[in-house]
Every structure is written in structure tokens, then in C-alpha cells.
Design a protein around this motif. Structure first.
Motif, PDB file in Angstrom:
ATOM      1  N   GLU A 148      10.051   1.158   4.596  1.00 19.65           N
ATOM      2  CA  GLU A 148      10.167   2.010   5.785  1.00 19.65           C
ATOM      3  C   GLU A 148       8.847   2.704   6.104  1.00 19.65           C
ATOM      4  O   GLU A 148       8.487   2.889   7.268  1.00 19.65           O
ATOM      5  CB  GLU A 148      11.291   3.032   5.584  1.00 19.65           C
ATOM      6  CG  GLU A 148      12.648   2.353   5.539  1.00 19.65           C
ATOM      7  CD  GLU A 148      13.804   3.294   5.228  1.00 19.65           C
ATOM      8  OE1 GLU A 148      14.935   2.941   5.581  1.00 19.65           O
ATOM      9  OE2 GLU A 148      13.585   4.367   4.628  1.00 19.65           O
ATOM     10  N   VAL A 149       8.127   3.072   5.059  1.00 17.40           N
ATOM     11  CA  VAL A 149       6.865   3.776   5.267  1.00 17.40           C
ATOM     12  C   VAL A 149       5.767   2.798   5.719  1.00 17.40           C
ATOM     13  O   VAL A 149       5.037   3.059   6.678  1.00 17.40           O
ATOM     14  CB  VAL A 149       6.437   4.535   3.987  1.00 17.40           C
ATOM     15  CG1 VAL A 149       5.031   5.116   4.134  1.00 17.40           C
ATOM     16  CG2 VAL A 149       7.436   5.647   3.684  1.00 17.40           C
ATOM     17  N   PRO A 209      12.984   8.028   6.222  1.00 19.74           N
ATOM     18  CA  PRO A 209      13.552   8.165   4.876  1.00 19.74           C
ATOM     19  C   PRO A 209      13.780   9.642   4.541  1.00 19.74           C
ATOM     20  O   PRO A 209      12.988  10.500   4.953  1.00 19.74           O
ATOM     21  CB  PRO A 209      12.499   7.553   3.956  1.00 19.74           C
ATOM     22  CG  PRO A 209      11.313   7.252   4.790  1.00 19.74           C
ATOM     23  CD  PRO A 209      11.670   7.395   6.228  1.00 19.74           C
ATOM     24  N   LYS A 210      14.855   9.923   3.819  1.00 22.02           N
ATOM     25  CA  LYS A 210      15.179  11.310   3.467  1.00 22.02           C
ATOM     26  C   LYS A 210      14.262  11.858   2.389  1.00 22.02           C
ATOM     27  O   LYS A 210      14.096  13.059   2.253  1.00 22.02           O
ATOM     28  CB  LYS A 210      16.636  11.390   2.997  1.00 22.02           C
ATOM     29  CG  LYS A 210      17.639  11.293   4.138  1.00 22.02           C
ATOM     30  CD  LYS A 210      18.865  12.123   3.823  1.00 22.02           C
ATOM     31  CE  LYS A 210      19.623  12.579   5.064  1.00 22.02           C
ATOM     32  NZ  LYS A 210      19.793  11.573   6.111  1.00 22.02           N
ATOM     33  N   GLU A 211      13.722  10.942   1.612  1.00 20.80           N
ATOM     34  CA  GLU A 211      12.791  11.339   0.550  1.00 20.80           C
ATOM     35  C   GLU A 211      11.649  10.351   0.538  1.00 20.80           C
ATOM     36  O   GLU A 211      11.862   9.174   0.820  1.00 20.80           O
ATOM     37  CB  GLU A 211      13.480  11.212  -0.812  1.00 20.80           C
ATOM     38  CG  GLU A 211      14.254  12.411  -1.274  1.00 20.80           C
ATOM     39  CD  GLU A 211      14.842  12.141  -2.649  1.00 20.80           C
ATOM     40  OE1 GLU A 211      14.211  12.509  -3.648  1.00 20.80           O
ATOM     41  OE2 GLU A 211      15.920  11.516  -2.704  1.00 20.80           O
ATOM     42  N   MET A 212      10.485  10.798   0.190  1.00 19.18           N
ATOM     43  CA  MET A 212       9.400   9.821   0.029  1.00 19.18           C
ATOM     44  C   MET A 212       8.292  10.349  -0.869  1.00 19.18           C
ATOM     45  O   MET A 212       8.352  11.434  -1.371  1.00 19.18           O
ATOM     46  CB  MET A 212       8.851   9.393   1.389  1.00 19.18           C
ATOM     47  CG  MET A 212       8.282  10.484   2.248  1.00 19.18           C
ATOM     48  SD  MET A 212       7.898   9.879   3.908  1.00 19.18           S
ATOM     49  CE  MET A 212       6.185   9.436   3.715  1.00 19.18           C
ATOM     50  N   THR A 248       0.839  -1.201   0.000  1.00 20.11           N
ATOM     51  CA  THR A 248       0.000   0.000   0.000  1.00 20.11           C
ATOM     52  C   THR A 248       0.877   1.255   0.000  1.00 20.11           C
ATOM     53  O   THR A 248       0.599   2.217  -0.725  1.00 20.11           O
ATOM     54  CB  THR A 248      -0.936   0.013   1.229  1.00 20.11           C
ATOM     55  OG1 THR A 248      -1.593  -1.250   1.302  1.00 20.11           O
ATOM     56  CG2 THR A 248      -1.959   1.108   1.139  1.00 20.11           C
ATOM     57  N   ALA A 249       1.937   1.220   0.800  1.00 17.09           N
ATOM     58  CA  ALA A 249       2.853   2.364   0.836  1.00 17.09           C
ATOM     59  C   ALA A 249       3.492   2.550  -0.545  1.00 17.09           C
ATOM     60  O   ALA A 249       3.603   3.673  -1.046  1.00 17.09           O
ATOM     61  CB  ALA A 249       3.929   2.142   1.889  1.00 17.09           C
ATOM     62  N   PHE A 250       3.858   1.454  -1.169  1.00 20.11           N
ATOM     63  CA  PHE A 250       4.474   1.525  -2.496  1.00 20.11           C
ATOM     64  C   PHE A 250       3.522   2.195  -3.483  1.00 20.11           C
ATOM     65  O   PHE A 250       3.904   3.082  -4.249  1.00 20.11           O
ATOM     66  CB  PHE A 250       4.830   0.109  -2.974  1.00 20.11           C
ATOM     67  CG  PHE A 250       5.672   0.108  -4.217  1.00 20.11           C
ATOM     68  CD1 PHE A 250       7.053   0.254  -4.143  1.00 20.11           C
ATOM     69  CD2 PHE A 250       5.072  -0.018  -5.466  1.00 20.11           C
ATOM     70  CE1 PHE A 250       7.825   0.264  -5.291  1.00 20.11           C
ATOM     71  CE2 PHE A 250       5.849  -0.011  -6.621  1.00 20.11           C
ATOM     72  CZ  PHE A 250       7.222   0.129  -6.532  1.00 20.11           C
ATOM     73  N   HIS A 293      15.074   4.242  -5.096  1.00 17.95           N
ATOM     74  CA  HIS A 293      14.958   3.345  -3.932  1.00 17.95           C
ATOM     75  C   HIS A 293      13.517   3.215  -3.457  1.00 17.95           C
ATOM     76  O   HIS A 293      13.253   3.218  -2.263  1.00 17.95           O
ATOM     77  CB  HIS A 293      15.786   3.847  -2.738  1.00 17.95           C
ATOM     78  CG  HIS A 293      17.199   4.137  -3.064  1.00 17.95           C
ATOM     79  ND1 HIS A 293      18.029   3.206  -3.662  1.00 17.95           N
ATOM     80  CD2 HIS A 293      17.951   5.242  -2.876  1.00 17.95           C
ATOM     81  CE1 HIS A 293      19.225   3.747  -3.827  1.00 17.95           C
ATOM     82  NE2 HIS A 293      19.209   4.977  -3.367  1.00 17.95           N
ATOM     83  N   LYS A 294      12.592   3.156  -4.380  1.00 13.16           N
ATOM     84  CA  LYS A 294      11.178   3.119  -4.008  1.00 13.16           C
ATOM     85  C   LYS A 294      10.841   1.947  -3.078  1.00 13.16           C
ATOM     86  O   LYS A 294      10.077   2.099  -2.130  1.00 13.16           O
ATOM     87  CB  LYS A 294      10.321   3.026  -5.264  1.00 13.16           C
ATOM     88  CG  LYS A 294       9.413   4.229  -5.447  1.00 13.16           C
ATOM     89  CD  LYS A 294       8.545   4.073  -6.673  1.00 13.16           C
ATOM     90  CE  LYS A 294       9.146   4.879  -7.819  1.00 13.16           C
ATOM     91  NZ  LYS A 294       8.500   4.639  -9.106  1.00 13.16           N
TER      92      LYS A 294
END
Ligand code: ARG
Length: 557
Positions: free
Chosen positions: A408-409, A554-557, A387-389, A401-402
Motif C-alpha cells: 500500500e505504501v 493503512p492504519k499502521e505503518m 523500498t517501502a518494505f 502485515h508488513k
């Protein structure tokens, strides 16, 4: 700041109220416009025989200090407005110097042992075990932040009469390949079948009793089967721990205490605490049912193993505190356990605490593990990650790095959903809801962190304590919250309540988003670096809060 102000007030009152009394009375005003701290004068009315409002205006006149910008009387309250810039400078300097160590207490040599997770071999990892794992891990992180050493113990349910049933079931209907392919699901299958068939075949129960007896007596074949069931189950549990990012110092389960119980039973006997009851041996207790130590066939029990475990842990780790993070429904067991230890004369038992928690519900219902209707936790976690993906694909399709970020999410969402609630409350498990980037979710907090990272990059920010030459009025709530962090951690520790840190992080993320909406952080003026320094501090404290909860940033999301 609070302490300093309390000292001033106490002095202005000619110490009619002590420093501690004043500190306890000082409160945060309900609204921003009422200042930063408020002192109510109601309790003084009786003593001074004057109206609280009158007292407030008299006392207010005697209070002045560099760090106070303004003192205003509002009815019975004295409201204090603090000097924002110097306080901001102090807080930012401290956070930028200490970084992730901000709020960390000096290391002590004292140990806290935490007994958590503790799933049962050959049974599915339940939602209750998930809760124990997540809460226990957060408590251990928080204890470490408070300067304690920790021992993380996984008291696996790897002993008991159910192994007799499993051995019999395996010999009758077991299939080695099927078990190797999906150990827990298959072991559960044959276990369920055992119970079904035992309903009309009484003899099966007798066989199981004998099989367990053989296991207890060290029969080689029985032991080899037990070892195999244990190893295979543990391997499956490990994949869950890996996903959750949780590790243990010890996997000493119940079986580990097999050779450590005789001594306990002898000790109970010598201390004349054991009483026979219907052929069983029990320790009678005041105000609660007796604690069962030995069954009439001589077999030991869950409680016997817990007694041996407590003594072993005390002798091995000498902990100053022990937390048993175990569901609510075992409250009586732990009351009995602690009471027996007390009766044995073990003073240290007073440092042992049961940390209970409520149930996890799915769609308002308890997750069923009986009757083959199992939801495997690993599948549920994978769904959260998927779901996060999906959400990331929609919001940020070019992210690199999806997969890693989605993990992590997704996992962060599951953990946060658990920890944001008072642990005694039942919580609902709704993947769609917990993985959204809005509302009271882990991803919401993670997103605030990631957004700050982007801002810092865009603004070519270089960490610099000197940068704080200015503070926006709109950033002041952030400074106060940042200043509160060390106390929040201490309070969460004292109350054994990680939800306080989850709530803190939500609040900080919300305040940051508000600041961001009100104030242009990137407007290449002389104060841009000052604004970014505050944002940087927020990011440091957000990620440290998440880390304490067991969640990645995560540094980016
Ligand atoms: N295995 C037990 C269960 O699933 C939990 C064990 C908790 N720890 C303990 N020391 N009793 O119910």
C-alpha cells in the motif's frame, strides 16, 4: 461562511457590488494573524471617489454577525476574524455525521465516460500508460464523488498493421513456450527482430501487409494468433492493474470497432465530408491537417476506430461528458477527432475532452522501450514496494502485515508522485525519493493518517460530536482546511486536475503535524476528547482524499 459574509458585505455596500462580485473579491489573508477572510476595497475607490482605506473603515462599521468575532481594518483591507468554536462545532459535526461521504454530492443519473490507460497489446506497459491509468482512475473517483455515474473504458491498442508484423515474426522466429513464460517481453523481442531484418529484407514488409490483410478478412489462423497475443498481453496488464488497484468497466479495444466502421465511413460519404487524396480517403479540416480515414489499400486507421468508438459510446452510455486521458503528444489526433464529429453534425462532440499530460522521466530521461532496452513496469512497481518494505523494517520492525502495508505504501508512493504535480508537467520517477515518509510524498500523508489512528487508540477515543466543547487556537487552521474540502473536490473536478486533491492532502497532513507538535493532544484533561474529535475528522478527510487519488490508507505503518 464565506457566502454569509459576502451577503453582509454586499448589503453594507448597498448592493453596489453583487453577492457574486463580493464573493470573488473575498480572499484568504496571506498570514494567520491577519484573520480568516479579507475584503480588499481598491476596486471601490473609483466609484465612491474616496481612498480605499477610508472606504474600508466606513464599511467595516456596518458589519456584524454572530459568527464574526472581530472586524479590523488594515490599510485598504477589511479583515474578518471568525468565531472559532461554533464553526468548529459545525464542521466537526458534519464530518462525523457524514464521514467518508463528507463532500460527496447527491447522485445524479448523469454519466461521465473516461477513456484511460489503453496500453498496446504485445508492447510493454509504458510510463505514459501508467500516467494515464493513475490520472484517469483518480478523475473517475472524483467524478463519482461529484455524483456522476462513470464508465471506465480501456481502449486497448489491439488492432493495426503491427499485428501483421507480429504474425510474420512469430511464424519465422516465434517460440510458444517463451511467449507463454513472458508474453510481452518475448513478443517485443520478435517485433524488434522483425524491424531489424526488414531493413535489408523488403519482402518482410510485404508479407506483414498480407498477414494483416488476412487478419482483417477474418482468416482463422491469423485470428487465433491475434487472440492469443491479446489474451497473454492482457493477462500481464492485469497484474499491473491489480497492483495499482485499478479496474475497468470495459475492455473494448480498437478491434471491437472493426464491424462498426463501415457505417461511419458511409455516413462521412453521405454527408459529403470524405475527399480522396493520393488514393486515401480523408476529411479535410480547417486550420489543421486532414483526418485520415482510409489508407490507399482500404485499411482503416486509429482515427477511424476512434470515430466509431465515439459514436458507439454516445449511443450506448449517453454520457454528458467524455474524458480521453491520453498523453500530450496526441493532442492533434483528438482535435481532429472532435472536429470531424462536429462536422458530422454531432452536437455532443462539444462534451468530449482530451485530458493531456506530460512525460514521465527516469533520472531526467525518457524511459526507452525501443531496441530491447525495456524496463518492465511491473518490476518498477515491485521495486517501489521493496523500498517501502525496507523503510518499514527500519522504522517499525514489529509491524504485523508488513507485506500488505509495504504494498500500500509503495504503490501509494508511485501514484502520489504522479498526481501531486500539475498533470501537464513532466515528472521525474525516483523511487528512493518518492517512498520516503517525509516531504511531498504519499507515505507522508499516509503516515499522518496512521499516526492519528494510534492517537485515537491511545486516547480511548469514542466518536462523539458533542465532544467539541473547546478548540485550541492551534487547531483553527485545521478546521478551516477541513471546511474547504468539498470545494477543493469540486474545483479538482472542474479543472480535471487531481493534483489539487494531492496538494490539499499534503497541506492537511502538514497542518496536522504542526498542531501535533505545538499542542499535547493526549493530556488526560477534560478537552482531550475534543482534540481527538478534530484529529478524527482530519483522519477521515485524509483517507478520503487518498481514496480519491486511488491510494490506500493503512492504519499502521
Ligand atoms: N493505445 C493508444 C496509445 O498507446 C492510446 C489510446 C487512447 N484512447 C483513444 N481512444 N485513442 O497511444
Amino acid at each position: 461562511m464565506k457566502q454569509q459574509l459576502a451577503a453582509l458585505i454586499s448589503a453594507a455596500l448597498q448592493h453596489d457590488l453583487s453577492l457574486t462580485e463580493v464573493t470573488a473579491l473575498l480572499e484568504k489573508p496571506k498570514y494567520e494573524h491577519l484573520g480568516d477572510l479579507a475584503f480588499p476595497c481598491f476596486t471601490l475607490a473609483k466609484k465612491y471617489k474616496k481612498s480605499p482605506a477610508m472606504i474600508a473603515s466606513e464599511v467595516a462599521q456596518h458589519i456584524q454577525a454572530d459568527f464574526i468575532k472581530e472586524v479590523k481594518v488594515e490599510g485598504a483591507y477589511i479583515n474578518f476574524y471568525l468565531q472559532q468554536l461554533p464553526i468548529a462545532q459545525q464542521v466537526v459535526t458534519q464530518i462525523l455525521t457524514e464521514r467518508e461521504h463528507y463532500g460527496t454530492r447527491p447522485a445524479t443519473k448523469e454519466t461521465i465516460a473516461l477513456d484511460f490507460s489503453a496500453p498496446n497489446i504485445a508492447k510493454p506497459f509504458s510510463m505514459g500508460h501508467l500516467r494515464s491509468t493513475v490520472i484517469g482512475n483518480a478523475l473517475a473517483n472524483i467524478a463519482e464523488k461529484m455524483g456522476y455515474r462513470t464508465e471506465r473504458i480501456n481502449h486497448l491498442g489491439d488492432w493495426g498493421t503491427q499485428f501483421g508484423k507480429l504474425i510474420v515474426a512469430y511464424k519465422l522466429w516465434g517460440n510458444q513456450e517463451a511467449i507463454e513464460a513472458a508474453p510481452i517481453a518475448e513478443l517485443l523481442n520478435i517485433y524488434v527482430r522483425f524491424h531489424e531484418e526488414a531493413e535489408h529484407n523488403e519482402d518482410l514488409n510485404e508479407q506483414a501487409r498480407q498477414a494483416f490483410k488476412a487478419l482483417e478478412d477474418g482468416d482463422e489462423e491469423a485470428h487465433a494468433l491475434w487472440q492469443w497475443f491479446r489474451d497473454a498481453s492482457l493477462q500481464e496488464f492485469q497484474s499491473i492493474y491489480q497492483l495499482l488497484g485499478v479496474a475497468f468497466d470495459h475492455y473494448n479495444g480498437e478491434a471491437f470497432y472493426n464491424d462498426k466502421m463501415a457505417r461511419i465511413v458511409a455516413e462521412l460519404e453521405a454527408k459529403q465530408l470524405l475527399v480522396e487524396s493520393d488514393g486515401a480517403m480523408v476529411v479535410p479540416l480547417a486550420d489543421m491537417p486532414p483526418c485520415l480515414i482510409k489508407k490507399n489499400d482500404g485499411a482503416t486507421l486509429y482515427a477511424t476506430r476512434d470515430l466509431a468508438a465515439a459514436v458507439y459510446r454516445q449511443e450506448t452510455y449517453a454520457p454528458v461528458k467524455v474524458f480521453y486521458v491520453v498523453g500530450n503528444e496526441q493532442s492533434l489526433h483528438f482535435k481532429q477527432l472532435f472536429a470531424v464529429l462536429q462536422q458530422m453534425g454531432y452536437e455532443w462532440a462539444k462534451n468530449y475532452a482530451h485530458i493531456p499530460f506530460g512525460m514521465m522521466l527516469i533520472g531526467g530521461k525518457k524511459m526507452s522501450t525501443r531496441k530491447g532496452k525495456i524496463v518492465l513496469l511491473a518490476d518498477v512497481l515491485k521495486e517501489a514496494i521493496a523500498t517501502a518494505f525496507h523503510n518499514i523494517e527500519e522504522k517499525n520492525p514489529t509491524l504485523v502485515h508488513k507485506e500488505e502495508v509495504a504494498q500500500e505504501v509503495g504503490i501509494g508512493a508511485v501514484i502520489f508522485n504522479d498526481l501531486k504535480n500539475d498533470r501537464m508537467h513532466d515528472i521525474d520517477f525516483d523511487i528512493e525519493q518518492m517512498v520516503t515518509f517525509e516531504g511531498e510524498t504519499g507515505p507522508y500523508v499516509q503516515y499522518a493518517y496512521a499516526r492519528i489512528q494510534t492517537l485515537l487508540k491511545k486516547g480511548a477515543y469514542v466518536a462523539n460530536q458533542e465532544a467539541i466543547t473547546h478548540l485550541d487556537e492551534t487547531a483553527w487552521p485545521l478546521i478551516k482546511q477541513l471546511q474547504d474540502f468539498p470545494d477543493s473536490v469540486a474545483k479538482a473536478f472542474n479543472d480535471a486536475d487531481p493534483s489539487q486533491i494531492a496538494k490539499y492532502s499534503l497541506q492537511l497532513a502538514r497542518s496536522f503535524n504542526k498542531y501535533y507538535a505545538q499542542t499535547k493532544l493526549l493530556s488526560a484533561d477534560e478537552y482531550q476528547q475534543a482534540r481527538l474529535a478534530v484529529a478524527h475528522c482530519v483522519a477521515l478527510v485524509l483517507s478520503e482524499s487518498l481514496r480519491l487519488l486511488g491510494i490506500a490508507s493503512p492504519k499502521e505503518m
